[in-house]
Motif scaffolding. Structure first.
Motif, PDB file in Angstrom:
ATOM      1  N   ILE A   1       0.852  -1.197   0.000  1.00 38.73           N
ATOM      2  CA  ILE A   1       0.000   0.000   0.000  1.00 38.73           C
ATOM      3  C   ILE A   1       0.878   1.234   0.000  1.00 38.73           C
ATOM      4  O   ILE A   1       1.847   1.313   0.753  1.00 38.73           O
ATOM      5  N   GLU A   2       0.529   2.189  -0.843  1.00 36.70           N
ATOM      6  CA  GLU A   2       1.230   3.478  -0.870  1.00 36.70           C
ATOM      7  C   GLU A   2       0.199   4.595  -0.748  1.00 36.70           C
ATOM      8  O   GLU A   2      -0.741   4.675  -1.539  1.00 36.70           O
ATOM      9  N   VAL A   3       0.371   5.424   0.259  1.00 33.13           N
ATOM     10  CA  VAL A   3      -0.554   6.525   0.532  1.00 33.13           C
ATOM     11  C   VAL A   3       0.140   7.841   0.211  1.00 33.13           C
ATOM     12  O   VAL A   3       1.240   8.109   0.690  1.00 33.13           O
ATOM     13  N   THR A   4      -0.502   8.671  -0.603  1.00 35.22           N
ATOM     14  CA  THR A   4       0.103   9.919  -1.052  1.00 35.22           C
ATOM     15  C   THR A   4      -0.816  11.104  -0.786  1.00 35.22           C
ATOM     16  O   THR A   4      -1.977  11.105  -1.234  1.00 35.22           O
TER      17      THR A   4
ATOM     18  N   ASP B   1      -4.362  15.005   7.881  1.00 33.29           N
ATOM     19  CA  ASP B   1      -3.992  16.232   7.176  1.00 33.29           C
ATOM     20  C   ASP B   1      -2.734  16.066   6.331  1.00 33.29           C
ATOM     21  O   ASP B   1      -1.617  16.317   6.783  1.00 33.29           O
ATOM     22  N   ASN B   2      -2.916  15.560   5.107  1.00 31.46           N
ATOM     23  CA  ASN B   2      -1.841  15.491   4.109  1.00 31.46           C
ATOM     24  C   ASN B   2      -0.688  14.575   4.547  1.00 31.46           C
ATOM     25  O   ASN B   2       0.434  15.018   4.774  1.00 31.46           O
ATOM     26  N   VAL B   3      -0.976  13.286   4.651  1.00 30.52           N
ATOM     27  CA  VAL B   3       0.041  12.327   5.099  1.00 30.52           C
ATOM     28  C   VAL B   3       0.531  11.462   3.932  1.00 30.52           C
ATOM     29  O   VAL B   3      -0.204  11.195   2.980  1.00 30.52           O
ATOM     30  N   ASN B   4       1.783  11.014   4.047  1.00 34.41           N
ATOM     31  CA  ASN B   4       2.409  10.164   3.040  1.00 34.41           C
ATOM     32  C   ASN B   4       3.154   9.017   3.733  1.00 34.41           C
ATOM     33  O   ASN B   4       3.960   9.266   4.634  1.00 34.41           O
ATOM     34  N   PHE B   5       2.891   7.796   3.326  1.00 37.64           N
ATOM     35  CA  PHE B   5       3.617   6.651   3.877  1.00 37.64           C
ATOM     36  C   PHE B   5       3.339   5.415   3.020  1.00 37.64           C
ATOM     37  O   PHE B   5       2.442   5.414   2.168  1.00 37.64           O
TER      38      PHE B   5
ATOM     39  N   CYS C   1      -9.619   5.090   6.229  1.00 38.12           N
ATOM     40  CA  CYS C   1      -9.438   5.635   4.880  1.00 38.12           C
ATOM     41  C   CYS C   1      -8.663   4.643   4.014  1.00 38.12           C
ATOM     42  O   CYS C   1      -9.010   4.410   2.849  1.00 38.12           O
ATOM     43  N   VAL C   2      -7.613   4.061   4.591  1.00 34.72           N
ATOM     44  CA  VAL C   2      -6.771   3.109   3.853  1.00 34.72           C
ATOM     45  C   VAL C   2      -7.583   1.901   3.403  1.00 34.72           C
ATOM     46  O   VAL C   2      -7.381   1.373   2.308  1.00 34.72           O
ATOM     47  N   THR C   3      -8.529   1.457   4.247  1.00 29.31           N
ATOM     48  CA  THR C   3      -9.349   0.300   3.906  1.00 29.31           C
ATOM     49  C   THR C   3     -10.630   0.681   3.163  1.00 29.31           C
ATOM     50  O   THR C   3     -11.491  -0.168   2.919  1.00 29.31           O
ATOM     51  N   ASN C   4     -10.764   1.960   2.808  1.00 32.37           N
ATOM     52  CA  ASN C   4     -11.905   2.461   2.048  1.00 32.37           C
ATOM     53  C   ASN C   4     -13.217   2.398   2.810  1.00 32.37           C
ATOM     54  O   ASN C   4     -14.288   2.429   2.198  1.00 32.37           O
TER      55      ASN C   4
ATOM     56  N   LYS D   1      -4.240   9.955  -2.647  1.00 33.81           N
ATOM     57  CA  LYS D   1      -4.329   8.677  -3.355  1.00 33.81           C
ATOM     58  C   LYS D   1      -3.955   7.517  -2.451  1.00 33.81           C
ATOM     59  O   LYS D   1      -3.073   7.628  -1.606  1.00 33.81           O
ATOM     60  N   ILE D   2      -4.642   6.392  -2.673  1.00 34.89           N
ATOM     61  CA  ILE D   2      -4.304   5.132  -2.015  1.00 34.89           C
ATOM     62  C   ILE D   2      -4.071   4.101  -3.109  1.00 34.89           C
ATOM     63  O   ILE D   2      -4.992   3.770  -3.862  1.00 34.89           O
ATOM     64  N   ILE D   3      -2.835   3.632  -3.205  1.00 34.64           N
ATOM     65  CA  ILE D   3      -2.475   2.647  -4.213  1.00 34.64           C
ATOM     66  C   ILE D   3      -2.302   1.298  -3.526  1.00 34.64           C
ATOM     67  O   ILE D   3      -1.481   1.151  -2.623  1.00 34.64           O
ATOM     68  N   TYR D   4      -3.088   0.316  -3.968  1.00 34.74           N
ATOM     69  CA  TYR D   4      -3.003  -1.034  -3.401  1.00 34.74           C
ATOM     70  C   TYR D   4      -2.532  -1.993  -4.495  1.00 34.74           C
ATOM     71  O   TYR D   4      -3.192  -2.133  -5.525  1.00 34.74           O
ATOM     72  N   ASN D   5      -1.369  -2.619  -4.273  1.00 32.93           N
ATOM     73  CA  ASN D   5      -0.810  -3.538  -5.278  1.00 32.93           C
ATOM     74  C   ASN D   5      -0.746  -2.886  -6.665  1.00 32.93           C
ATOM     75  O   ASN D   5      -1.154  -3.481  -7.669  1.00 32.93           O
ATOM     76  N   ASN D   6      -0.276  -1.629  -6.675  1.00 33.42           N
ATOM     77  CA  ASN D   6      -0.095  -0.857  -7.918  1.00 33.42           C
ATOM     78  C   ASN D   6      -1.406  -0.463  -8.601  1.00 33.42           C
ATOM     79  O   ASN D   6      -1.399  -0.046  -9.763  1.00 33.42           O
TER      80      ASN D   6
END
Length: 329
Positions: free
Chosen positions: A8-11, A35-39, A63-66, A74-79
């Protein structure tokens, strides 16, 4: 973590909740939960998330799990971008992304028995036969230590720890890749917490799972996590390996958080004061200008009151959001 594959990539993730207006002409206000996190979260790891109540940990996980739609980012899961995906688009991911929540009683349907609770996610797959579903239910119940003779019992007939084991069985029944553990041990007795954490570790090794583990118990987070992310007022202030964070915390908030945890104190040292962070966490509606921790930091500089520091990689995957660290580099 450079050699590990990202799951998972969070932007630039933001989650703002609108505040109800008292008057039509009143200016719109928002609660800035995240508030505007990236990890990033890597395959097979446990990323622990710590912080005071109100820091945005649970909102971030949802949020990550929708479970919650995001405001921005953006939340990218497995590209694959799953940000604000529709229900139909998420069908492919629902079985791969599961959650275990804080209260194992309210998160289980009190009207259903154990078998129905654990088999419910499996019944969504119309291609599975009754025999396949039954085999899987018994398999996961064996993994979590719930007797097969208990399948007709309802949640009220179990203890808190047993109910959480049932929640775990339901979560792993669909063969997921990622599980959100949202305060999964907070409602349990201390002795039971250790059992559940050990169970989660064993299941992770057997199934190759990835966890986002949110909790207040700092010792348990240290035990189970490969990396730890520290949140404050919707912001990430520090990320690093579990060993590094606990051995050498860099951000003033991380230092204060670790110092404030209760330790067994001998009778002769009862007078020893507990070190805590001064003042309460500010309102997420009216956040401070500049660094969000500036109003409580005893090392606050002038720049901290006017500018917001960014999360900077200082090497070996260690990231800190603090002007003091920038000054030392």
């Amino acid at each position: 973590m450079e050699n590990l594959e990202k799951l998972i990539e969070v932007t630039n993730l933001k989650k703002y909740f609108p505040i109800k207006k008292n008057h039509p002409l009143e200016k719109s206000k928002f609660l800035k939960a995240v508030d505007n996190v990236n990890f990033s979260i890597y395959k097979g790891e446990t990323l622990g998330v710590v912080g005071e109540s109100g820091s945005g940990k649970s909102t971030l996980g949802r949020c990550v799990t929708n479970i919650y739609p995001v405001t921005e980012g953006k939340i990218i899961y497995n590209n694959i971008d799953i940000t604000n995906a529709s229900k139909n688009e998420l069908k492919l991911f629902r079985s791969k992304i599961q959650a275990i929540f804080q209260d194992p009683y309210s998160s289980l349907n009190p009207k259903l028995n154990v078998y129905d609770i654990v088999s419910e996610p499996l019944k969504i797959d119309k291609n599975k036969s009754k025999e396949e579903i039954q085999k899987k239910v018994f398999e996961v119940l064996d993994m979590v230590g719930i007797s097969r003779q208990s399948i007709r019992k309802k949640p009220k007939e179990f203890s808190g720890g047993q109910r959480q084991r049932i929640s775990i069985a339901r979560a792993i029944s669909t063969n997921p890749e990622f599980i959100l553990c949202d305060e999964a041990i907070s409602a349990l007795d201390v002795s039971i917490q250790a059992q559940i954490v050990n169970l989660l570790e064993d299941i992770q090794k057997d199934l190759g799972l990835t966890y986002l583990f949110i909790a207040h118990n700092l010792s348990m987070v240290r035990h189970i996590s490969h990396r730890i992310m520290v949140m404050y007022l919707g912001n990430i202030v520090e990320i690093g390996s579990s060993a590094e964070i606990y051995k050498n915390p860099l951000h003033p908030y991380t230092k204060g958080l670790l110092k404030s945890q209760l330790e067994p104190i001998p009778i002769s040292d009862k007078s020893k004061p507990l070190e805590t962070i001064s003042m309460d966490i500010p309102s997420p509606i009216d956040t401070p200008k500049g660094c969000p921790f500036a109003t409580r930091c005893d090392k606050c500089m002038e720049i901290c009151r006017t500018q917001k520091p960014t999360l900077v990689d200082i090497g070996s995957g260690r990231m800190v959001s603090c002007f003091l660290i920038d000054k030392e580099q």
